[in-house]
Enzyme design. Sequence first.
Site, mmCIF file in Angstrom:
data_model
loop_
_atom_site.group_PDB
_atom_site.id
_atom_site.type_symbol
_atom_site.label_atom_id
_atom_site.label_comp_id
_atom_site.label_asym_id
_atom_site.label_seq_id
_atom_site.Cartn_x
_atom_site.Cartn_y
_atom_site.Cartn_z
ATOM 1 N N ASP A 110 9.004 52.385 22.370
ATOM 2 C CA ASP A 110 10.175 51.725 21.871
ATOM 3 C C ASP A 110 9.827 50.265 21.917
ATOM 4 O O ASP A 110 9.687 49.841 22.984
ATOM 5 C CB ASP A 110 11.314 52.260 21.970
ATOM 6 C CG ASP A 110 11.546 53.660 21.547
ATOM 7 O OD1 ASP A 110 10.863 54.378 20.806
ATOM 8 O OD2 ASP A 110 12.407 54.468 22.049
HETATM 9 N N1 URA Z 1 10.784 58.208 24.849
HETATM 10 C C1 URA Z 1 11.878 57.224 24.295
HETATM 11 O O1 URA Z 1 13.067 57.618 23.749
HETATM 12 N N2 URA Z 1 11.194 56.081 23.932
HETATM 13 C C2 URA Z 1 9.902 55.786 24.415
HETATM 14 O O2 URA Z 1 9.623 54.514 24.202
HETATM 15 C C3 URA Z 1 9.099 56.624 24.948
HETATM 16 C C4 URA Z 1 9.771 57.780 25.199
#
Ligand code: URA
Length: 273
Positions: A110
């Site tokens: 993310d």
């Molecule tokens: N899980 C998440 O919620 N975000 C990420 O970036 C990776 C795994």
Amino acid sequence: MAVAVIMKLRLDKYLTEMGCGTRSQVKKEILKGSVSVNGEIAKKAERKVDTEKDEIIFKGEKIFYAGYEYFMLNKPAGVVSATEDKKERTVIDLIKESKRKDLFPAGRLDKDTEGLLLITNDGQLAHRLLSPKKHVDKEYYVRVAGRLTEADSAAFAAGLHLDDGLVCQPAELRVMTSGEESEAYVILREGKFHQIKRMLAYLGKPVLYLERVRMGNLLLDPVLERGAYRLLTKEEWQALAKLTEETGKPRNFNKKESDFLLKKEKTSCNPTK
Ligand code: URA
């Protein structure tokens, strides 16, 4: 690590792939006589060159061919895991010294997640790393609001069924500290959209900070600062390839294929935001 793939390809393609310019720019340079192959000025853009044996000089500089490149990036918050974006800075924008124009991130983190991201143009290795069938662990350090308990770890181990319909495979939640805020390591073998945030939100412990620290046997190098990257060492690459049972040579996915992989990953889940 950069892997030299042995093959024959057109001179203009060779130069374009190695970042010497666009196809039409390198064609012009060939016509101008700025390119030599094995000591002789090359006259034809379409002539074939051997990526291993031939010596290519472009404007006085020797050009080495890199078929595949593998970078470890310590992703900072604020950049998106994409190859291009109209508004946001991407993880590919951070890689300044690549010879390749077809790099992509092997999986998404993310925008606000930090840590280990493999940047490569080897689609097959990326696919094997990400495929749930290969069961490659992805490990994250996480800080949440609220008190993490053994019951939360047990719920992770049993496999969560979220309200939004997501059925999670059994995963590990190793609680490190527990209090008003808690810290833990999470190990997943799949990677659905916002998965850890969704799992922990479901348990009432929203994520405050998330960092990936490991993918299979590839550890985030503690020496790499946020936003910094380096080529994988030969040992790291070999260990990754072995882990994902690489038998043949790495294979290139073209841009369409890598876009497809990224899109598939994004749409194979049920986003919460
Ligand atoms: N899980 C998440 O919620 N975000 C990420 O970036 C990776 C795994």
